[in-house]
Enzyme design. Structure first.
Site, mmCIF file in Angstrom:
data_model
loop_
_atom_site.group_PDB
_atom_site.id
_atom_site.type_symbol
_atom_site.label_atom_id
_atom_site.label_comp_id
_atom_site.label_asym_id
_atom_site.label_seq_id
_atom_site.Cartn_x
_atom_site.Cartn_y
_atom_site.Cartn_z
ATOM 1 N N ASN A 167 0.987 -1.330 0.037
ATOM 2 C CA ASN A 167 0.031 -0.079 -0.046
ATOM 3 C C ASN A 167 0.905 1.521 -0.072
ATOM 4 O OD1 ASN A 167 0.659 -0.619 2.544
ATOM 5 N ND2 ASN A 167 -1.190 -0.034 3.545
ATOM 6 N N GLU A 262 5.676 -3.948 11.861
ATOM 7 C CA GLU A 262 4.205 -3.189 11.604
ATOM 8 C C GLU A 262 3.321 -3.799 10.911
ATOM 9 O OE1 GLU A 262 5.555 0.157 9.324
ATOM 10 O OE2 GLU A 262 7.611 0.315 10.381
ATOM 11 N N CYS A 296 -3.077 0.754 6.855
ATOM 12 C CA CYS A 296 -3.210 -0.010 8.204
ATOM 13 C C CYS A 296 -3.937 0.960 9.122
ATOM 14 C CB CYS A 296 -1.594 -0.026 8.731
ATOM 15 S SG CYS A 296 -0.755 1.478 8.677
HETATM 16 N N1 LIG Z 1 1.226 -1.344 10.738
HETATM 17 C C1 LIG Z 1 1.694 -0.591 10.018
HETATM 18 O O1 LIG Z 1 2.593 0.147 9.771
HETATM 19 C C2 LIG Z 1 1.248 -1.116 8.475
HETATM 20 C C3 LIG Z 1 1.389 -0.052 7.483
HETATM 21 C C4 LIG Z 1 1.091 -0.787 6.187
HETATM 22 C C5 LIG Z 1 0.216 -1.796 6.081
HETATM 23 N N2 LIG Z 1 0.033 -2.556 6.954
HETATM 24 C C6 LIG Z 1 -0.675 -3.901 6.921
HETATM 25 O O2 LIG Z 1 0.046 -4.549 5.914
HETATM 26 C C7 LIG Z 1 -1.012 -5.348 5.278
HETATM 27 C C8 LIG Z 1 -1.446 -5.210 3.742
HETATM 28 O O3 LIG Z 1 0.007 -5.454 3.212
HETATM 29 P P1 LIG Z 1 0.312 -6.660 2.302
HETATM 30 O O4 LIG Z 1 -0.973 -6.926 1.648
HETATM 31 O O5 LIG Z 1 1.283 -6.204 1.361
HETATM 32 O O6 LIG Z 1 0.822 -7.475 3.391
HETATM 33 P P2 LIG Z 1 1.727 -8.824 3.362
HETATM 34 O O7 LIG Z 1 1.857 -9.276 4.733
HETATM 35 O O8 LIG Z 1 0.654 -9.839 2.308
HETATM 36 O O9 LIG Z 1 2.837 -8.713 2.454
HETATM 37 C C9 LIG Z 1 3.786 -7.605 3.101
HETATM 38 C C10 LIG Z 1 5.138 -7.919 2.526
HETATM 39 O O10 LIG Z 1 5.636 -9.426 2.782
HETATM 40 C C11 LIG Z 1 6.025 -10.116 1.509
HETATM 41 N N3 LIG Z 1 6.159 -11.599 1.838
HETATM 42 C C12 LIG Z 1 5.052 -12.296 1.567
HETATM 43 N N4 LIG Z 1 5.321 -13.500 2.177
HETATM 44 C C13 LIG Z 1 6.646 -13.400 2.500
HETATM 45 C C14 LIG Z 1 7.534 -14.483 2.915
HETATM 46 N N5 LIG Z 1 7.077 -15.748 3.018
HETATM 47 N N6 LIG Z 1 8.750 -13.967 3.589
HETATM 48 C C15 LIG Z 1 8.884 -12.789 3.417
HETATM 49 N N7 LIG Z 1 8.215 -11.741 2.919
HETATM 50 C C16 LIG Z 1 6.985 -12.349 2.491
HETATM 51 C C17 LIG Z 1 5.332 -9.434 0.595
HETATM 52 O O11 LIG Z 1 5.833 -9.702 -0.570
HETATM 53 C C18 LIG Z 1 5.428 -8.021 0.771
HETATM 54 O O12 LIG Z 1 6.433 -7.318 0.408
HETATM 55 C C19 LIG Z 1 -2.383 -5.045 5.927
HETATM 56 O O13 LIG Z 1 -2.761 -6.064 7.118
HETATM 57 C C20 LIG Z 1 -2.107 -3.913 6.664
HETATM 58 O O14 LIG Z 1 -2.715 -3.492 7.898
HETATM 59 C C21 LIG Z 1 0.542 -2.378 8.420
#
Ligand SMILES: NC(=O)c1ccc[n+]([C@@H]2O[C@H](COP(=O)([O-])OP(=O)(O)OC[C@H]3O[C@@H](n4cnc5c(N)ncnc54)[C@H](O)[C@@H]3O)[C@@H](O)[C@H]2O)c1
Length: 494
Positions: A167, A262, A296
């Site tokens: 995002n 996060e 988020c």
């Molecule tokens: N707390 C915060 O600051 C914050 C900020 C933005 C988004 N978010 C959260 O992020 C989520 C949405 O984002 P998303 O769909 O990209 O999240 P996601 O957890 O699906 O992916 C996050 C990242 O992890 C990578 N990834 C996936 N599998 C992996 C693995 N096995 N090993 C290492 N990396 C891997 C993805 O390619 C991506 O770069 C929501 O839950 C949102 O609340 C949190």
């Protein structure tokens, strides 16, 4: 664009980056990025292999050693340069965000500019806080004379692995890269698939700024093939991750290294009887529906006192009716959600609420990945939407009869990212803030991350550690002590 010519190969596949060179993967394979709006393939990136990940990490390890010996002011100078280039190149990078993650055009530009500002601020903050240490003397502890002087300073951790979510693939990448670099670490970036091309453009801006070879690398590929390999790699010294539940499994698998996690949230907005309802409604709509709820810190549940609920819901409904729905290129408020599977997941939550008799304030409407904004009133705790994070333009309203009921709902969640409360009574607001088990509570405003130097953290399943520029710099360092031992107490002369 000529500036970015070298980052793409002759077949239009974006290259990955390490040791100062843009490269094609030996796998000969690529990962396709689907445009959420057209639902057609738009970009391709390299599917890197585990051997390539090994080379990247080992190069990063070597490069870090000399970077740690580079004067702090020089590190800051390069970061300022990168920030300027990033801002200069805001248009092509924003264009990628529009095509890859359907971010509304104006917000896409804002993300890049904000990222440049973050990098500059980080350089400034770094020279201040890393240039200072502490002096301790031994005679403050019982039984000691003043014979020992302890000097503490902050030293880098080594190789930092940065994994941002889709995002904010630029902003949440630089929020890891800049603190890591100013603190003397090297960086391996693994961008999300959707958002990878914007991230690769951003990495090129750092390359153009003249950082030493190997210091910054970016690997792309399938999480299933290189994800675990990267996060469990013995030469990674710190992981800074932003995303969903993936972060929980990474935390369980990672070795004995500092983690900055996060993760997701279910940010609650509590509205009391004495609240300014126009202000609350404006914030609920902005907080709940900006970037189609894919934030988020989006407002993910409104907990409204029954006595003002009808009025508030009407005000929110009126504002929702004014949201524009359509393509990110047209800068619409509501744009397609990132993937078809996301849209299907959101639809599942909506259908569950329908079956359990929530009140639909608008008709549910979906075309492809585009979901029209939807306010669900009279949501009850047995509905999935009361607890789960839709990451889409759907906002549940739960009517409450006491403040305690609102706090109880908020604290019963597995998440604890942010929360907010609307009231004109500051005393009540403080009591509620103290009672809410979340990393931050906003008073009379929707939850939000930033300004980027504010501490930002989640409790429970929402994360580990705290970020925000100063906290991230500190987190990416270790304390090192040097103790000067004197043969006699230092105050015996004179
Ligand atoms: N707390 C915060 O600051 C914050 C900020 C933005 C988004 N978010 C959260 O992020 C989520 C949405 O984002 P998303 O769909 O990209 O999240 P996601 O957890 O699906 O992916 C996050 C990242 O992890 C990578 N990834 C996936 N599998 C992996 C693995 N096995 N090993 C290492 N990396 C891997 C993805 O390619 C991506 O770069 C929501 O839950 C949102 O609340 C949190």
């Amino acid at each position: 664009m000529a500036v970015f010519e070298e980052i793409v190969d002759e077949n239009g596949v974006y290259k990955f980056f390490y040791d100062g060179v843009w490269r094609k993967s030996s796998s000969g394979k690529s990962v396709t990025i689907i445009n959420p709006t057209t639902r057609k393939p738009h970009f391709r990136v390299q599917a890197c292999t585990q051997e390539e990940v090994n080379k990247v990490v080992e190069t990063a390890k070597l490069a870090q050693k000399s970077w740690a010996k580079t004067p702090l002011w020089k590190r800051a100078e390069l970061l300022h340069k990168a920030a300027a280039i990033l801002k200069e190149q805001k248009a092509p990078i924003a264009e990628c965000l529009v095509k890859e993650i359907a971010k509304p055009a104006k917000d896409a530009v804002t993300e890049v500019v904000r990222s440049g500002d973050l990098v500059s601020y980080c350089a400034e903050e770094g020279v201040r806080i890393l240039g200072e240490g502490k002096l301790l003397v031994s005679d403050s502890f019982p039984g000691n004379e003043r014979t020992k002087y302890c000097l503490t300073s902050k030293i880098p951790l080594g190789v930092v692995l940065a994994i941002p979510p889709f995002n904010y693939p630029v902003n949440l990448a630089v929020s890891k890269i800049a603190p890591a670099l100013i603190a003397g670490n090297s960086i391996v970036l693994k961008p999300p698939t959707q958002g990878a091309v914007a991230a690769l453009h951003m990495v090129h801006c750092f390359h153009l700024a003249g950082f030493p070879k190997g210091l910054i690398s970016c690997v792309t590929g399938k999480g299933s093939e290189i994800g675990d390999f990267l996060t469990m790699h013995p030469s990674i010294n710190c992981i800074s991750f932003t995303g969903g539940d993936t972060g929980i499994s990474i935390s369980k698998k990672a070795g004995m290294i500092p983690l900055q996690m996060e993760l997701g949230g279910k940010d609650a907005c509590i509205i009391l009887e004495d609240a300014d309802l126009d202000l609350a409604a404006a914030n609920i709509v902005k907080g709940g529906f900006s970037y189609s709820g894919q934030r988020c810190t989006a407002v993910k549940v409104a907990l409204v006192m029954e006595s003002v609920a009808d009025t508030l819901v009407e005000k929110v409904k009126a504002k929702v009716a004014k949201l524009t729905v359509g393509a990110p290129e047209d800068d619409c408020d509501i744009t397609p959600v990132v993937t078809e599977s996301s849209a299907n997941f959101i639809e599942g939550l909506v259908m569950d609420a329908k079956q359990k008799a929530a009140t639909f304030c608008q008709e549910y409407k979906r075309e492809g990945n585009l979901i029209w904004p939807l306010l669900l009133d009279n949501v009850l705790p047995d509905m999935r939407i009361a607890w789960e994070e839709p990451f889409g333009p759907v906002l549940p309203v739960i009517r409450i009869n006491s403040v305690e009921e609102g706090i109880h709902h908020c604290n019963a969640s597995n998440f604890g990212l942010q929360g907010c409360v609307f009231t004109r009574d500051i005393n009540k607001a403080i009591l509620i803030s103290d009672a809410m088990e979340t990393g931050t509570v906003q008073i009379n405003s929707a939850p939000s991350r930033g300004p980027d130097h504010f501490p930002f953290q989640g409790l429970k399943d929402s994360g580990i550690g705290s970020q925000g520029i100063t906290n991230s710099i500190n987190m990416m360092t270790k304390i090192k002590s040097t103790v000067i031992n004197l043969p006699t107490p230092s105050y015996t002369v004179g």
